[in-house]
Motif scaffolding. Structure first.
Motif, PDB file in Angstrom:
ATOM      1  N   UNK A 120       6.394 -36.165-131.417  1.00 57.17           N
ATOM      2  CA  UNK A 120       6.940 -36.957-130.310  1.00 57.17           C
ATOM      3  C   UNK A 120       7.664 -38.170-130.859  1.00 57.17           C
ATOM      4  N   UNK A 121       8.788 -38.525-130.237  1.00 58.23           N
ATOM      5  CA  UNK A 121       9.517 -39.687-130.667  1.00 58.23           C
ATOM      6  C   UNK A 121       8.816 -40.949-130.197  1.00 58.23           C
ATOM      7  N   UNK A 122       9.075 -42.036-130.903  1.00 61.45           N
ATOM      8  CA  UNK A 122       8.494 -43.312-130.545  1.00 61.45           C
ATOM      9  C   UNK A 122       9.309 -43.933-129.417  1.00 61.45           C
ATOM     10  N   UNK A 123       8.702 -44.054-128.237  1.00 58.02           N
ATOM     11  CA  UNK A 123       9.424 -44.574-127.077  1.00 58.02           C
ATOM     12  C   UNK A 123       9.881 -46.005-127.269  1.00 58.02           C
ATOM     13  N   UNK A 124       9.288 -46.697-128.227  1.00 57.51           N
ATOM     14  CA  UNK A 124       9.632 -48.094-128.478  1.00 57.51           C
ATOM     15  C   UNK A 124      11.104 -48.236-128.851  1.00 57.51           C
ATOM     16  N   UNK A 125      11.674 -47.209-129.480  1.00 61.61           N
ATOM     17  CA  UNK A 125      13.039 -47.290-129.975  1.00 61.61           C
ATOM     18  C   UNK A 125      14.049 -46.633-129.031  1.00 61.61           C
ATOM     19  N   UNK A 126      13.626 -46.209-127.864  1.00 62.64           N
ATOM     20  CA  UNK A 126      14.520 -45.549-126.926  1.00 62.64           C
ATOM     21  C   UNK A 126      14.930 -46.504-125.817  1.00 62.64           C
ATOM     22  N   UNK A 127      16.203 -46.480-125.477  1.00 59.06           N
ATOM     23  CA  UNK A 127      16.724 -47.301-124.395  1.00 59.06           C
ATOM     24  C   UNK A 127      16.465 -46.582-123.082  1.00 59.06           C
ATOM     25  N   UNK A 128      15.444 -47.017-122.370  1.00 56.30           N
ATOM     26  CA  UNK A 128      15.036 -46.334-121.142  1.00 56.30           C
ATOM     27  C   UNK A 128      16.113 -46.414-120.067  1.00 56.30           C
ATOM     28  N   UNK A 129      16.936 -47.452-120.099  1.00 59.09           N
ATOM     29  CA  UNK A 129      18.015 -47.568-119.121  1.00 59.09           C
ATOM     30  C   UNK A 129      19.030 -46.447-119.303  1.00 59.09           C
ATOM     31  N   UNK A 130      19.347 -46.118-120.578  1.00 61.58           N
ATOM     32  CA  UNK A 130      20.305 -45.055-120.854  1.00 61.58           C
ATOM     33  C   UNK A 130      19.739 -43.679-120.540  1.00 61.58           C
ATOM     34  N   UNK A 131      18.430 -43.568-120.484  1.00 66.49           N
ATOM     35  CA  UNK A 131      17.793 -42.282-120.187  1.00 66.49           C
ATOM     36  C   UNK A 131      17.665 -42.022-118.689  1.00 66.49           C
ATOM     37  N   UNK A 132      18.073 -43.000-117.879  1.00 65.35           N
ATOM     38  CA  UNK A 132      18.015 -42.793-116.434  1.00 65.35           C
ATOM     39  C   UNK A 132      18.925 -41.633-116.051  1.00 65.35           C
ATOM     40  N   UNK A 133      18.441 -40.747-115.236  1.00 65.67           N
ATOM     41  CA  UNK A 133      19.223 -39.590-114.816  1.00 65.67           C
ATOM     42  C   UNK A 133      19.075 -38.401-115.745  1.00 65.67           C
ATOM     43  N   UNK A 134      18.494 -38.627-116.917  1.00 69.20           N
ATOM     44  CA  UNK A 134      18.249 -37.523-117.852  1.00 69.20           C
ATOM     45  C   UNK A 134      17.143 -36.664-117.259  1.00 69.20           C
ATOM     46  N   UNK A 135      17.359 -35.338-117.117  1.00 75.23           N
ATOM     47  CA  UNK A 135      16.355 -34.491-116.464  1.00 75.23           C
ATOM     48  C   UNK A 135      14.974 -34.621-117.104  1.00 75.23           C
ATOM     49  N   UNK A 136      13.959 -34.577-116.259  1.00 70.93           N
ATOM     50  CA  UNK A 136      12.597 -34.729-116.771  1.00 70.93           C
ATOM     51  C   UNK A 136      12.235 -33.607-117.734  1.00 70.93           C
ATOM     52  N   UNK A 137      12.725 -32.393-117.435  1.00 69.90           N
ATOM     53  CA  UNK A 137      12.446 -31.284-118.347  1.00 69.90           C
ATOM     54  C   UNK A 137      13.038 -31.528-119.718  1.00 69.90           C
ATOM     55  N   UNK A 138      14.235 -32.131-119.760  1.00 65.04           N
ATOM     56  CA  UNK A 138      14.856 -32.451-121.047  1.00 65.04           C
ATOM     57  C   UNK A 138      14.049 -33.517-121.776  1.00 65.04           C
ATOM     58  N   UNK A 139      13.550 -34.513-121.032  1.00 64.91           N
ATOM     59  CA  UNK A 139      12.708 -35.536-121.650  1.00 64.91           C
ATOM     60  C   UNK A 139      11.462 -34.900-122.274  1.00 64.91           C
ATOM     61  N   UNK A 140      10.889 -33.942-121.554  1.00 60.99           N
ATOM     62  CA  UNK A 140       9.715 -33.242-122.089  1.00 60.99           C
ATOM     63  C   UNK A 140      10.062 -32.488-123.364  1.00 60.99           C
ATOM     64  N   UNK A 141      11.242 -31.871-123.394  1.00 62.02           N
ATOM     65  CA  UNK A 141      11.642 -31.096-124.569  1.00 62.02           C
ATOM     66  C   UNK A 141      11.822 -31.989-125.790  1.00 62.02           C
ATOM     67  N   UNK A 142      12.238 -33.229-125.551  1.00 62.47           N
ATOM     68  CA  UNK A 142      12.416 -34.193-126.648  1.00 62.47           C
ATOM     69  C   UNK A 142      11.121 -34.931-126.981  1.00 62.47           C
ATOM     70  N   UNK A 143      10.093 -34.734-126.167  1.00 56.48           N
ATOM     71  CA  UNK A 143       8.835 -35.417-126.429  1.00 56.48           C
ATOM     72  C   UNK A 143       8.871 -36.891-126.102  1.00 56.48           C
ATOM     73  N   UNK A 144       9.673 -37.275-125.109  1.00 56.66           N
ATOM     74  CA  UNK A 144       9.784 -38.699-124.782  1.00 56.66           C
ATOM     75  C   UNK A 144       9.138 -39.011-123.439  1.00 56.66           C
ATOM     76  N   UNK A 145       8.255 -38.117-122.991  1.00 54.89           N
ATOM     77  CA  UNK A 145       7.477 -38.360-121.787  1.00 54.89           C
ATOM     78  C   UNK A 145       6.019 -38.405-122.190  1.00 54.89           C
ATOM     79  N   UNK A 146       5.335 -39.416-121.719  1.00 55.45           N
ATOM     80  CA  UNK A 146       3.917 -39.545-122.060  1.00 55.45           C
ATOM     81  C   UNK A 146       3.148 -38.365-121.473  1.00 55.45           C
ATOM     82  N   UNK A 147       2.482 -37.615-122.333  1.00 54.12           N
ATOM     83  CA  UNK A 147       1.757 -36.436-121.879  1.00 54.12           C
ATOM     84  C   UNK A 147       0.474 -36.836-121.147  1.00 54.12           C
ATOM     85  N   UNK A 148       0.160 -36.049-120.138  1.00 56.41           N
ATOM     86  CA  UNK A 148      -1.042 -36.320-119.354  1.00 56.41           C
ATOM     87  C   UNK A 148      -2.297 -36.095-120.193  1.00 56.41           C
ATOM     88  N   UNK A 149      -3.237 -37.006-120.049  1.00 53.82           N
ATOM     89  CA  UNK A 149      -4.539 -36.840-120.719  1.00 53.82           C
ATOM     90  C   UNK A 149      -5.586 -36.396-119.716  1.00 53.82           C
TER      91      UNK A 149
END
Length: 264
Positions: free
Chosen positions: A1-30
């Protein structure tokens, strides 16, 4: 999983949730049953169902049941069926990418790319049933794009020209893959290659297709070329290979023309 600290969350707005999951940039449910589920397990189960019964057989409830969990358990990992389909697409595009080499045989590389793409459509018949909704945005898909662009590393072309060639080859791969997939489906349901090629209808067509109405088609029907009557006499080879080679010839001609027009 990528480190979310280095990702610009504003630029990721509108990016499909499935794509975020594929990149590992969504916090997985525990939450859920002791972490026994995972996105990979869910996607693998969905692919197994789709390979057997097609896309119509895939539902969140059926995938959940195949894994022995409730539907709600799946939603803690993947929020929608659309997200699941995107993840399935990306998963089957996880193919071995040839290693980089100093000297590139671009024609051989492009042939291999097309061959691998066609194989995905044939191995996973449902793949071509998912409509194209955007440019590739998931990692495995983009890895294939990167492989194709690597073939053009030394081309004297701009980025637009390279992307156009990529689209041309990808479109040919898709159409060829879907045709070959449909042939496989027909044979699996009791049809024969002769029906698919039209060979079984050759005699009838020779009676029905008259030169007066079909002046250009008539000679092909009568020669048997239209329905593949004389495949043993065909010196061209496989139709798909022939088409691909002509595309590659066109690319080669375009490169030669660019070199000729290049200022000294």
């Amino acid at each position: 999983m990528q480190n979310n600290e280095y990702l610009d969350q504003e630029q990721l707005k509108g990016f499909p949730n499935g794509a975020k999951l594929s990149w590992g940039i969504v916090q997985q449910s525990k939450r859920g049953p002791k972490g026994e589920l995972s996105i990979k397990k869910i996607v693998d189960a969905a692919i197994a169902i789709a390979d057997k019964d097609g896309l119509s057989g895939v539902s969140m409830s059926r995938v959940a049941a195949s894994l022995g969990f409730t539907t709600m358990s799946l939603y803690r990992y993947i929020a929608s069926k659309d997200d699941l389909l995107l993840l399935m697409q990306d998963a089957v595009c996880d193919v071995p990418i040839p290693p980089q080499v100093a000297e590139i045989d671009w024609r051989a590389s492009m042939r291999e790319y097309v061959k691998v793409c066609i194989a995905v459509f044939c191995k996973h018949p449902w793949f071509g049933d998912i409509p194209i909704s955007s440019v590739p945005i998931t990692p495995n898909n983009l890895q294939m794009v990167d492989w194709m662009l690597r073939s053009m590393r030394d081309f004297p072309l701009n980025e637009y020209e390279k992307m156009s060639i990529l689209l041309l080859l990808s479109s040919y791969s898709r159409s060829s893959g879907i045709i070959q997939r449909d042939m496989q489906r027909m044979v699996q349901t009791g049809g024969t290659p002769d029906i698919f090629s039209g060979l079984s209808y050759s005699k009838a067509l020779k009676q029905l297709v008259k030169a007066e109405r079909f002046p250009s088609l008539h000679p092909l029907i009568m020669s048997g070329a239209y329905t593949g009557e004389n495949e043993s006499e065909n010196t061209v080879g496989d139709d798909f290979d022939f088409g691909l080679e002509r595309i590659l010839d066109g690319i080669e001609h375009y490169l030669e023309r660019k070199q000729t027009l290049k200022p000294d």
